[in-house]
Design an enzyme around this catalytic site. Structure first.
Site, short mmCIF file in Angstrom:
data_model
loop_
_atom_site.label_atom_id
_atom_site.label_comp_id
_atom_site.label_asym_id
_atom_site.label_seq_id
_atom_site.Cartn_x
_atom_site.Cartn_y
_atom_site.Cartn_z
N GLU A 7 0.76 -1.64 -0.37
CA GLU A 7 0.21 0.01 0.20
C GLU A 7 0.86 1.52 -0.38
OE1 GLU A 7 -1.04 -2.00 2.09
OE2 GLU A 7 -2.85 -2.54 3.21
N ASP A 84 -1.29 -5.52 3.57
CA ASP A 84 -1.76 -5.39 4.84
C ASP A 84 -2.72 -6.34 5.07
OD1 ASP A 84 -0.21 -3.19 5.57
OD2 ASP A 84 -2.15 -1.44 6.02
N ASP A 86 -5.34 -7.73 6.95
CA ASP A 86 -6.61 -7.32 7.11
C ASP A 86 -7.72 -7.12 5.86
OD1 ASP A 86 -5.91 -4.56 6.44
OD2 ASP A 86 -6.65 -4.22 7.64
N GLU A 88 -9.70 -4.55 4.60
CA GLU A 88 -8.99 -4.09 3.23
C GLU A 88 -7.96 -3.99 2.93
OE1 GLU A 88 -11.13 -1.38 2.99
OE2 GLU A 88 -12.43 -2.25 4.60
N TYR A 333 4.30 2.98 11.41
CA TYR A 333 2.88 3.13 11.36
C TYR A 333 2.57 3.82 11.86
CZ TYR A 333 -0.79 3.65 7.68
OH TYR A 333 -1.59 4.27 7.43
N ARG A 335 -1.25 4.51 12.32
CA ARG A 335 -3.25 4.12 11.83
C ARG A 335 -2.84 2.73 12.11
NH1 ARG A 335 -3.69 8.39 7.95
NH2 ARG A 335 -1.88 7.25 6.17
N HIS A 380 -0.67 -4.02 11.85
CA HIS A 380 0.13 -2.93 12.09
C HIS A 380 0.72 -3.78 13.20
CE1 HIS A 380 -0.05 -1.01 8.16
NE2 HIS A 380 -1.39 -0.63 8.53
#
Length: 703
Positions: A7, A84, A86, A88, A333, A335, A380
Site C-alpha cells: 500500500e 496489509d 486485514d 481492507e 506506522y 494508524r 500493523h
DNA sequence: CAGTGAGCGAGCTTCCGCTTGACTT
C-alpha cells in the site's frame, strides 16, 4: 522479475532495503497508495436487483497509479500481493490483481484466473526474516476476506446514500449527511447533552479536618513543606452511618458514578462546633503494597488521547505530526489498533533500559499486551520509535520538524520503552481518624517504594509521593482546623476529542484511519460545536440525531457495528454468505426507509432571535448552511436580508479601539480572535491566553 | 514550516476506509 504490491511508499522503501541486504534485488516493489478501485461518488452504484452488484471504478486520483501498475504488470509476470493482512488490505490486493487481469469477476463469485502467477504473502511485522519466510511459502488470495470487505463497503454505501437524501428532504438542506459511523458519533454527543440537561444538580457540603500530631511529624497527602505536620482527612461517617452516598446513572454510552454527602448548609455550623471540641485517635491504619504496571504502547486511539490530555492537540494535529514522524522514519506506522511490538524492538529496548537506568529496571522476559477489543484487526505494530534514541527527533536537521513533533516523539518513545520496564511498587496507606463522639475522618496516601517505569513516564508522581507516612494506629491527634467546602453534584461530562475517540474505539465504530476525519466532519457540517474543548450538539445536529434514532433505531445504536463486525468475521471464515448478510440487513432497512419516506413532514431547526431585521422588522432567525450558521430574515423569501453569525467573547474589549472581541476564522478554517471593527481596526490574536486579560468594554483601563 | 478578516448560504449533494501529497508564502 516478480512484482511485489504494497500500500504505502514507506513500506515499499523498507522492502527494497531488506531485499537489497538479502541480495534479492530481482524484485520490483510497487505502492498503490491505498485503495485504487471503489464505488463512484456521484451515484449509488449498487444494483439491488442483482444481488447488490457494485459498479466499481478506478478512483479518479489513482489513474496515474493504475497506469503505472498495469505497465509494471506487463513487464513482470509473477505478482506478489503483500498488502496489509486485514480486510481492507485483502481488498486492495484483490482490486490490484483485477486490474492486472488476474481475476475473473462473475458477481457475486470471483475467481483467480492464474494462481501460478498470482501469490499472496502475509505478515504482521516488516523484518527481513518475516519477509523471507513469507516469500518461501506464499499463499493464495483470501476471497472470503475480500467478500467481507465488499459487504462492509456495500452496507456503508447503502446506509449513507439512502439516509443522506432522506435528511435532505426532511430538513430542507441538500448537503446533509448520515452514515453508520458519523451518525452514531453524533448521537453519542447528543444523548450526552440530554443526560446533562436531565441531571439534577444538588448542593452539599464536605468537611475536611487538618490534624496535628505534636510528637511526630505526620505527612499530609500531597504535602507542601509548610503543612508537613498536618494530616488532612475527610469526614466520612458518624457511628458507622456514612455521610457519603454514591449514585450510578445508566447512560446511553456506559454509566456515570457520582457521590454526594448528606451534609447540608444548616448542619455544617453545629457539626463544626462538635468536631472542634472532640479529641481524636488514628485507627485502622493499613498498609498495602501493590504493583503498578506500565500502560500499553500507543495505538492511534491511545496516542490521540495522550496527546490531547498532555498537550491539548486535536486528533487532526496529532495525526499530522505522527504522519511527518512516520515519513521521516522516526516512528512506525501511526494508524494501528495493535499493541504488538517487534521482538527486535523489545530486545533493543531492554539494552537501552539497562544502559540508561540500570538492570533493576529491565525485565527478564519481554512484556506483551493483549488487545482489549475483539474488533481490532492488528494489521500493523503498535506505534513505537524505530530507533532506541530518545533524541532522534531532537537531532533531526529537518527544518520542518517543530517543537510539536519533538514532543509527540517523546510521548511515543517513552510510552513504548516503558512497556519493557519493571512495574512500580506502591505502598497504599489508608487510615481513619476517630473522635470520641463517633465521628470518623478518612484519608489515604501513596508512597512510591520502587519507581520502575514511572521513572520514565511520570517522574513528577514519583517526586510527589516519595515520603512515607509517619503515623501509626493509636496516635493521638488534635484537630487544628476545619475546612467546610460547599460542592455541587456534577452532571456527566461532555465529550472531548479524547473521550469521544475512546468510546468510538471501544464500540468498534470507525477505524484508526477515520477517527480524526469523523471528528472533523461532524464539526464542519455544523452538527456539533466545541464549547472550549468540549462537544455540544447544535440544534441541527440534535434534530438529525433524534430523527434518525427514531426511525432507524437499530443502525443508530452502539452495538450495530459490533454485530456487523461479528457477521463480517463469519463471512471471512466462510461461515456466512456475504450476499445473505446484505439481504438480511437490507430487507428490514428498506421497509423502514419506505415508512420514513411516506411521512412528508419537514423538521425546522431555525430559531428566532430577539434581533429584528433592519429591512422589514421581522425577527431574525439562525439558519444553517453548508458554510455554517448565518442570520436571515424570518420572512424569507419575501425579504432576503442576511448577515453573518458572529460569536462575541463576553466581557472583552479590543485594546486598540475598545470594540467587541469576536471569534473569526482564517481561510483555512483556523480559529482566531479579532476586533468587531475590522477592517477599520486590525487587532487580532491567536490564542485565548492573549485575550484572557483584556478589559471589559464598559470598564476601560485608566493608566 | 506557518499561515490572522469575502461573503456566501435556499439544486445535483451523500457513505467508510485505505493511502499520500495537496494549496501559498
Amino acid at each position: 522479475m516478480p512484482l511485489i504490491i504494497v500500500e504505502s511508499p514507506t513500506k515499499a522503501r523498507t522492502f527494497n532495503r531488506i531485499l537489497k541486504i538479502a541480495n534479492k534485488d530481482d524484485y520490483y516493489v510497487f505502492a498503490t497508495m491505498g485503495h485504487i478501485r471503489d464505488l463512484p461518488g456521484n451515484e449509488m452504484a449498487i444494483d439491488f436487483k442483482n444481488k447488490f452488484k457494485p459498479s466499481y471504478q478506478i478512483i479518479a486520483k489513482k489513474k496515474k497509479v493504475v497506469t503505472e501498475l498495469k505497465k509494471l504488470g506487463k513487464e513482470n509476470k509473477e505478482i506478489i500481493l503483500a498488502t496489509d493482512p486485514d480486510r481492507e488490505g485483502e481488498s486492495i490486493a484483490y482490486h490490484a490483481a483485477f486490474l492486472l487481469g488476474l481475476i475473473k469477476e462473475n458477481w457475486p463469485e470471483s475467481s483467480v484466473k492464474d494462481g501460478k502467477n498470482l501469490k499472496r504473502i502475509v505478515f504482521h511485522e516488516i523484518t527481513a526474516r518475516a519477509l523471507s519466510e513469507a516469500l518461501e511459502k506464499p499463499e493464495t488470495l483470501r476471497l472470503n476476506l475480500v467478500n467481507a470487505q465488499q459487504a462492509r463497503r456495500i452496507l456503508d454505501r447503502v446506509v449513507g446514500y439512502e439516509l443522506s437524501p432522506l435528511l435532505w428532504k426532511k430538513m430542507g438542506k441538500n448537503w446533509l449527511s448520515a452514515g453508520r459511523v458519523q451518525s452514531v458519533a453524533l448521537r453519542i454527543i447528543v444523548e450526552r447533552e440530554k443526560e446533562i440537561r436531565k441531571f439534577k444538580v444538588e448542593n452539599y457540603f464536605q468537611i475536611f479536618g487538618k490534624f496535628v500530631n505534636a510528637k511526630q511529624k505526620a505527612r499530609l497527602p500531597h504535602a507542601t513543606p509548610e503543612v508537613e505536620k498536618m494530616v488532612k482527612a475527610k469526614l466520612t461517617s458518624k457511628n458507622g452511618e456514612p455521610y457519603e452516598q454514591k449514585f450510578t446513572l445508566k447512560l446511553f454510552a456506559g454509566e456515570y458514578q457520582y457521590a454526594k454527602t448528606t451534609i447540608t448548609s444548616v448542619q455544617v455550623k453545629s457539626l463544626e462546633k462538635e468536631l472542634l471540641a472532640d479529641t481524636y485517635e488514628v485507627v485502622d491504619l493499613k498498609e498495602n503494597i501493590v504493583s503498578r504496571f506500565p500502560p500499553p504502547p500507543h495505538t492511534t486511539s491511545l496516542l490521540a488521547q495522550d496527546a490531547f490530555y498532555r498537550y491539548g492537540y486535536s486528533s487532526k494535529m496529532t495525526m499530522r505530526l505522527a504522519q511527518d514522524l512516520y515519513e521521516r522514519g522516526l516512528i512506525t506506522y501511526h494508524r494501528t489498533d495493535s499493541f504488538n511490538l517487534s521482538t527486535q524492538f523489545v530486545f533493543k529496548a531492554k539494552d537501552y533500559i539497562e544502559k540508561e537506568f540500570g538492570k533493576k529496571y529491565s525485565l527478564e522476559k519481554p512484556r506483551g499486551y493483549k488487545t482489549r477489543s475483539k474488533l481490532a484487526q492488528e494489521a500493523h505494530e503498535a506505534i513505537r520509535p524505530t530507533k532506541l534514541d530518545a533524541k532522534a527527533a531532537e537531532k533531526s536537521e529537518d527544518k520542518r520538524i517543530t517543537i510539536n513533533h519533538k514532543r509527540l516523539y517523546s510521548l511515543i518513545f517513552n510510552r513504548a520503552v516503558a512497556t519493557q520496564m519493571k512495574e512500580a511498587s506502591i505502598k497504599n496507606f489508608t487510615f481513619s481518624i476517630a473522635g470520641k463522639k463517633g465521628y470518623v475522618f478518612e484519608s489515604e496516601l501513596q508512597q512510591v517504594v520502587f519507581d520502575g517505569f514511572l521513572r520514565l513516564l511520570n517522574p513528577k508522581f514519583v517526586e510527589n509521593n516519595s515520603v512515607p507516612l509517619n503515623l501509626k494506629s493509636g496516635d493521638q491527634l488534635e484537630l487544628d482546623e476545619l475546612e467546610s467546602l460547599e460542592s455541587q453534584t456534577k452532571p456527566p461530562p461532555r465529550y472531548n476529542e479524547a473521550s469521544l475517540i475512546k468510546i468510538l474505539e471501544e464500540k468498534g465504530i470507525g477505524r484508526p484511519s477515520t477517527y480524526a476525519p469523523i471528528i472533523s466532519l461532524i464539526q464542519v457540517k455544523n452538527y456539533v460545536e466545541k464549547d472550549f474543548r468540549y462537544f455540544a450538539p447544535t440544534k441541527l445536529g440534535e434534530a438529525i440525531s433524534d430523527y434518525l434514532a427514531g426511525s432507524f433505531a437499530d443502525i443508530l445504536n452502539l452495538d450495530f457495528t459490533a454485530k456487523m463486525e461479528e457477521n463480517l468475521d463469519n463471512v471471512a471464515e466462510d461461515k456466512l454468505n456475504f450476499i445473505n448478510l446484505l439481504e438480511e440487513f437490507n430487507t428490514p432497512f428498506q421497509k423502514e426507509l419506505k415508512e420514513s419516506k411516506q411521512d412528508k413532514s419537514v423538521i425546522d431547526v431555525e430559531e428566532e432571535i430577539k434581533e429584528k431585521c433592519p429591512r422589514c422588522g421581522s425577527p431574525l432567525t439562525v439558519r444553517f448552511s453548508r458554510f455554517g450558521k448565518f442570520l436571515a430574515c424570518s420572512s424569507y423569501p419575501k425579504c432576503k436580508f442576511t448577515k453573518p453569525f458572529l460569536r462575541f467573547i463576553a466581557g472583552k474589549a479590543c485594546p486598540k479601539d475598545g470594540g467587541k472581541i469576536l471569534v473569526r476564522f482564517t481561510k483555512s478554517r483556523k480559529k482566531f480572535y479579532g476586533c468587531e471593527n475590522y477592517p477599520k481596526c486590525d487587532y487580532s490574536a491567536w490564542k485565548w491566553s492573549e485575550i484572557k486579560n483584556l478589559q471589559s468594554p464598559s470598564n476601560p483601563s485608566s493608566p
